[in-house]
Motif scaffolding. Structure first.
Motif, PDB file in Angstrom:
ATOM      1  N   VAL A 107       0.830  -1.212   0.000  1.00 36.88           N
ATOM      2  CA  VAL A 107       0.000   0.000   0.000  1.00 36.88           C
ATOM      3  C   VAL A 107       0.862   1.258   0.000  1.00 36.88           C
ATOM      4  O   VAL A 107       0.579   2.224  -0.717  1.00 36.88           O
ATOM      5  N   SER A 108       1.940   1.255   0.781  1.00 39.17           N
ATOM      6  CA  SER A 108       2.817   2.432   0.836  1.00 39.17           C
ATOM      7  C   SER A 108       3.462   2.699  -0.519  1.00 39.17           C
ATOM      8  O   SER A 108       3.599   3.858  -0.936  1.00 39.17           O
ATOM      9  N   VAL A 111       0.740   4.163  -2.880  1.00 45.46           N
ATOM     10  CA  VAL A 111       0.413   5.544  -2.514  1.00 45.46           C
ATOM     11  C   VAL A 111       1.532   6.495  -2.922  1.00 45.46           C
ATOM     12  O   VAL A 111       1.291   7.549  -3.523  1.00 45.46           O
ATOM     13  N   LEU A 112       2.773   6.146  -2.605  1.00 51.61           N
ATOM     14  CA  LEU A 112       3.901   7.023  -2.915  1.00 51.61           C
ATOM     15  C   LEU A 112       4.133   7.142  -4.424  1.00 51.61           C
ATOM     16  O   LEU A 112       4.432   8.231  -4.924  1.00 51.61           O
ATOM     17  N   LYS A 114       1.864   6.871  -6.715  1.00 52.79           N
ATOM     18  CA  LYS A 114       0.773   7.711  -7.206  1.00 52.79           C
ATOM     19  C   LYS A 114       1.039   9.176  -6.872  1.00 52.79           C
ATOM     20  O   LYS A 114       0.822  10.067  -7.708  1.00 52.79           O
ATOM     21  N   LEU A 115       1.535   9.409  -5.669  1.00 51.13           N
ATOM     22  CA  LEU A 115       1.806  10.775  -5.216  1.00 51.13           C
ATOM     23  C   LEU A 115       2.875  11.452  -6.067  1.00 51.13           C
ATOM     24  O   LEU A 115       2.771  12.640  -6.390  1.00 51.13           O
ATOM     25  N   THR A 123       5.836   1.522 -10.980  1.00 50.15           N
ATOM     26  CA  THR A 123       5.090   1.110  -9.796  1.00 50.15           C
ATOM     27  C   THR A 123       5.140  -0.406  -9.635  1.00 50.15           C
ATOM     28  O   THR A 123       5.380  -0.919  -8.535  1.00 50.15           O
TER      29      THR A 123
END
Length: 225
Positions: A107-108, A111-112, A114-115, A123
């Motif tokens: 998940v991290s 999220v990162l 995507k950020l 990814t």
């Protein structure tokens, strides 16, 4: 001189000597920052760049060393077997801890990535960063990632885990050796396990268990991505 570079022995000897130098520096300094693998990588890069040696020449020996990744990981079963009673007693906590760590890692990354606007390919390459290299490479291939980036991410993750794990254990006052071992193995695979073995036999065994369990869980979780 080019004949020496063309031999698979060149890459093998360079890796062995670089790692031995790393071990010597680590013993002399006794600093977690003087990680033998990190030093060996730096020496190999310096030699290849300094003498303008093609990467392909080095890889002939490097690929032979890579063949031993899977057997080396399996060899951790010896320490696991020696702590079989501990494993049976703490099976559910170990499973829950490993599942939580693996899920948090994935998940991290999502999220990162995507950020920071990374591509789907990058990814996919970063998702299996916290599992051992043979498993991470296969996950990366299946997800459409770049295997070379995956390997680099796995190495960096393992080195960081091996360097900072003891400090984090003290910072968060983790007293239970089972908890410490599972945390290290789940987050930083085999490289972290080398540090866990230094902390204690139980920590090393639990970290070895976490490598296999985290690998299987990560494979299952990535099927739903």
């Amino acid at each position: 001189m080019s004949e020496i570079y063309a031999s698979p022995l060149f890459g093998i000897v360079l890796c062995i000597f670089s790692f031995e130098i790393g071990l010597w520096i680590n013993r002399k300094t006794r600093s977690p920052l003087a990680n033998p693998l990190l030093i060996a990588i730096a020496i190999c890069i310096a030699v290849l760049q300094g003498f303008a040696i093609p990467l392909e020449s080095f890889q002939q020996g490097g690929q032979i060393i890579s063949m031993f990744l899977a057997p080396a990981t399996v060899a951790l079963a010896l320490s696991i077997y020696s702590q079989w009673e501990v494993l049976k007693k703490n099976f559910l906590p170990i499973l829950a801890g490993t599942l939580t760590g693996s899920l948090t890692s994935i998940v991290s990354v999502l999220v990162l990535c995507k950020l920071f606007g990374l591509s789907d390919e990058l990814t996919a390459s970063m998702i299996p960063k916290s599992v051992t290299t043979p498993i991470a490479m296969e996950i990366s291939k299946q997800q459409g990632g770049i295997v070379s980036i995956t390997v680099a991410a796995v190495i960096v993750t393992g080195i960081i885990g091996a360097v900072i794990a003891p400090a984090l254990i003290k910072l968060f006052r983790v007293k239970n050796p089972v908890e410490a071992g599972i945390a290290i193995g789940t987050c930083s695979h085999a490289l972290g396990t080398t540090k866990a073995l230094e902390l204690g036999e139980v920590q090393g065994a639990m970290s070895g268990i976490a490598i296999g369990v985290a690998g299987m869980i990560t494979v299952l979780l990535t099927m739903f991505l």
